[in-house]
Design a protein around this motif. Sequence first.
Motif, PDB file in Angstrom:
ATOM      1  N   THR A 246     119.358  44.211  33.049  1.00  0.00           N
ATOM      2  CA  THR A 246     117.980  44.640  33.286  1.00  0.00           C
ATOM      3  C   THR A 246     117.996  45.564  34.499  1.00  0.00           C
ATOM      4  O   THR A 246     119.082  45.907  35.021  1.00  0.00           O
ATOM      5  CB  THR A 246     117.032  43.423  33.474  1.00  0.00           C
ATOM      6  OG1 THR A 246     115.671  43.896  33.476  1.00  0.00           O
ATOM      7  CG2 THR A 246     117.274  42.647  34.765  1.00  0.00           C
ATOM      8  N   GLU A 247     116.831  45.981  34.943  1.00  0.00           N
ATOM      9  CA  GLU A 247     116.739  46.923  36.065  1.00  0.00           C
ATOM     10  C   GLU A 247     117.383  46.285  37.314  1.00  0.00           C
ATOM     11  O   GLU A 247     117.124  45.116  37.626  1.00  0.00           O
ATOM     12  CB  GLU A 247     115.245  47.211  36.320  1.00  0.00           C
ATOM     13  CG  GLU A 247     114.939  48.598  36.787  1.00  0.00           C
ATOM     14  CD  GLU A 247     115.011  48.801  38.279  1.00  0.00           C
ATOM     15  OE1 GLU A 247     114.870  49.950  38.720  1.00  0.00           O
ATOM     16  OE2 GLU A 247     115.238  47.813  39.018  1.00  0.00           O
ATOM     17  N   PRO A 248     118.223  47.036  38.036  1.00  0.00           N
ATOM     18  CA  PRO A 248     119.008  46.423  39.109  1.00  0.00           C
ATOM     19  C   PRO A 248     118.219  45.958  40.338  1.00  0.00           C
ATOM     20  O   PRO A 248     118.769  45.250  41.186  1.00  0.00           O
ATOM     21  CB  PRO A 248     120.011  47.518  39.499  1.00  0.00           C
ATOM     22  CG  PRO A 248     119.457  48.782  38.949  1.00  0.00           C
ATOM     23  CD  PRO A 248     118.625  48.430  37.769  1.00  0.00           C
ATOM     24  N   GLY A 249     116.925  46.282  40.412  1.00  0.00           N
ATOM     25  CA  GLY A 249     116.103  45.784  41.514  1.00  0.00           C
ATOM     26  C   GLY A 249     116.130  44.259  41.588  1.00  0.00           C
ATOM     27  O   GLY A 249     116.008  43.663  42.662  1.00  0.00           O
ATOM     28  N   ILE A 250     116.327  43.620  40.450  1.00  0.00           N
ATOM     29  CA  ILE A 250     116.337  42.154  40.383  1.00  0.00           C
ATOM     30  C   ILE A 250     117.516  41.565  41.170  1.00  0.00           C
ATOM     31  O   ILE A 250     117.481  40.400  41.587  1.00  0.00           O
ATOM     32  CB  ILE A 250     116.400  41.698  38.897  1.00  0.00           C
ATOM     33  CG1 ILE A 250     115.983  40.236  38.765  1.00  0.00           C
ATOM     34  CG2 ILE A 250     117.767  41.932  38.293  1.00  0.00           C
ATOM     35  CD1 ILE A 250     115.894  39.743  37.335  1.00  0.00           C
ATOM     36  N   LEU A 251     118.546  42.375  41.404  1.00  0.00           N
ATOM     37  CA  LEU A 251     119.750  41.850  42.075  1.00  0.00           C
ATOM     38  C   LEU A 251     119.457  41.408  43.507  1.00  0.00           C
ATOM     39  O   LEU A 251     120.150  40.553  44.049  1.00  0.00           O
ATOM     40  CB  LEU A 251     120.868  42.906  42.061  1.00  0.00           C
ATOM     41  CG  LEU A 251     121.372  43.287  40.660  1.00  0.00           C
ATOM     42  CD1 LEU A 251     122.325  44.471  40.754  1.00  0.00           C
ATOM     43  CD2 LEU A 251     122.041  42.105  39.985  1.00  0.00           C
ATOM     44  N   HIS A 252     118.421  41.959  44.108  1.00  0.00           N
ATOM     45  CA  HIS A 252     118.101  41.614  45.499  1.00  0.00           C
ATOM     46  C   HIS A 252     117.782  40.115  45.621  1.00  0.00           C
ATOM     47  O   HIS A 252     118.380  39.412  46.446  1.00  0.00           O
ATOM     48  CB  HIS A 252     116.921  42.467  45.968  1.00  0.00           C
ATOM     49  CG  HIS A 252     116.537  42.237  47.393  1.00  0.00           C
ATOM     50  ND1 HIS A 252     117.442  42.317  48.425  1.00  0.00           N
ATOM     51  CD2 HIS A 252     115.335  41.927  47.967  1.00  0.00           C
ATOM     52  CE1 HIS A 252     116.821  42.058  49.568  1.00  0.00           C
ATOM     53  NE2 HIS A 252     115.550  41.807  49.308  1.00  0.00           N
ATOM     54  N   GLN A 253     116.844  39.640  44.796  1.00  0.00           N
ATOM     55  CA  GLN A 253     116.514  38.203  44.839  1.00  0.00           C
ATOM     56  C   GLN A 253     117.697  37.383  44.324  1.00  0.00           C
ATOM     57  O   GLN A 253     117.979  36.297  44.827  1.00  0.00           O
ATOM     58  CB  GLN A 253     115.277  37.891  43.975  1.00  0.00           C
ATOM     59  CG  GLN A 253     114.008  38.590  44.421  1.00  0.00           C
ATOM     60  CD  GLN A 253     113.573  38.195  45.822  1.00  0.00           C
ATOM     61  OE1 GLN A 253     113.741  37.059  46.260  1.00  0.00           O
ATOM     62  NE2 GLN A 253     113.015  39.150  46.548  1.00  0.00           N
ATOM     63  N   MET A 254     118.365  37.893  43.318  1.00  0.00           N
ATOM     64  CA  MET A 254     119.471  37.131  42.704  1.00  0.00           C
ATOM     65  C   MET A 254     120.606  36.896  43.705  1.00  0.00           C
ATOM     66  O   MET A 254     121.192  35.827  43.760  1.00  0.00           O
ATOM     67  CB  MET A 254     119.979  37.900  41.483  1.00  0.00           C
ATOM     68  CG  MET A 254     120.414  36.998  40.356  1.00  0.00           C
ATOM     69  SD  MET A 254     121.040  37.959  38.988  1.00  0.00           S
ATOM     70  CE  MET A 254     119.703  37.851  37.866  1.00  0.00           C
ATOM     71  N   ARG A 255     120.868  37.908  44.517  1.00  0.00           N
ATOM     72  CA  ARG A 255     121.923  37.772  45.547  1.00  0.00           C
ATOM     73  C   ARG A 255     121.515  36.736  46.583  1.00  0.00           C
ATOM     74  O   ARG A 255     122.327  35.926  47.018  1.00  0.00           O
ATOM     75  CB  ARG A 255     122.147  39.109  46.266  1.00  0.00           C
ATOM     76  CG  ARG A 255     123.013  40.041  45.478  1.00  0.00           C
ATOM     77  CD  ARG A 255     123.461  41.253  46.318  1.00  0.00           C
ATOM     78  NE  ARG A 255     123.971  42.250  45.392  1.00  0.00           N
ATOM     79  CZ  ARG A 255     123.332  43.370  45.052  1.00  0.00           C
ATOM     80  NH1 ARG A 255     122.171  43.692  45.608  1.00  0.00           N
ATOM     81  NH2 ARG A 255     123.857  44.194  44.176  1.00  0.00           N
TER      82      ARG A 255
END
Length: 322
Positions: A246-255
């Motif tokens: 999905t859009e990589p902006g989600i990686l911030h919370q995921m990290r």
Amino acid sequence: MPSHEDHKDVAVDPGLDLFAAIDSLRREMNAVILAHYYQEDDIQDIADHVGDSLALAQAAAATEAEVIVFAGVHFMAETAKILNPDKLVLLPDLEAGCSLADGCPPREFARFLEAYPGHKVISYINCSAATKAMSDVICTSGNALKIVSSFPADQPLVFAPDRFLGSWVSRQLHRDLVLWPGSCEVHEVFSEKRLVELKALHPQAVVAAHPECPEGILQHADHVGSTAAILAFARKTPAKQIIVVTEPGILHQMRKENPDKELIPAPGADEACSCNECPYMKKNTLEKLYLCMRDRTPEITVDPGTAARALAPIERMLELSR
Ligand code: 13P
Ligand code: SF4
């Protein structure tokens, strides 16, 4: 007062602490800042609520703040305005649109519906207020299965505007849906070939994908769901490597939530372009967030007649999602 157009030319003092300035404006204005998971990291960090489309619509419906600052795209801010006609709703950049919403022009949608008398209309929240106004109920990727299942099995249904989300729902529920032929320009460019190669390189990895992706991608996923559901899956899975489609902006919370896991963003078809970044979501910046609060513009407005007709299907969704 400068218009939103003027913001393009306004240079913010580089010495200004934008976090502190936004925080103080938030208190002075009695504002709530809502941010989607695809927003840049700084915007997510300063927001009062970060969420998927459903959680943000719920937060907009529940807020007692006088001003809603929506760090997301236009249809999200428009939904917040429909739910709060008397509040000031601000969007940092009015050009933050969405290919799904733009790909379903209300006039053409009205003509399309004429061919399906007797059908109930379920519209994905990623559409304009005018399209919502022609719908019986709204859904998001987080509640689409539930919303479609709320209709009797023999009720014919139109699902718009995302054909990939619609066909995923149709496969999951074994239910025919008439689909409007729209798509998300970000999620449709993930490459199945490159995803398969990535899986081969990381055989222990699990795959989490958004249902706006085509079936060719989703068939390789261990989990399919909204951004919030993908985050919940990442927290719960015992796997130490997660391929995220999905859009990589989600990686911030995921990290932040999974410091011990390796998060692997899935590639698009073209190595040279970052086509999986939503160009609309990324129109908003911390600077524009500050300027829109300082100048109380650009403001979201919705024609009152359209807003009144769009409110019922949005409220029906919120009711069914409790
Ligand atoms: P959700 O966050 O509701 O999954 O939506 C994703 C999206 O593409 C928003 O435009
Ligand atoms: Fe629209 Fe796709 Fe961007 Fe979401 S990611 S706002 S669906 S273009």
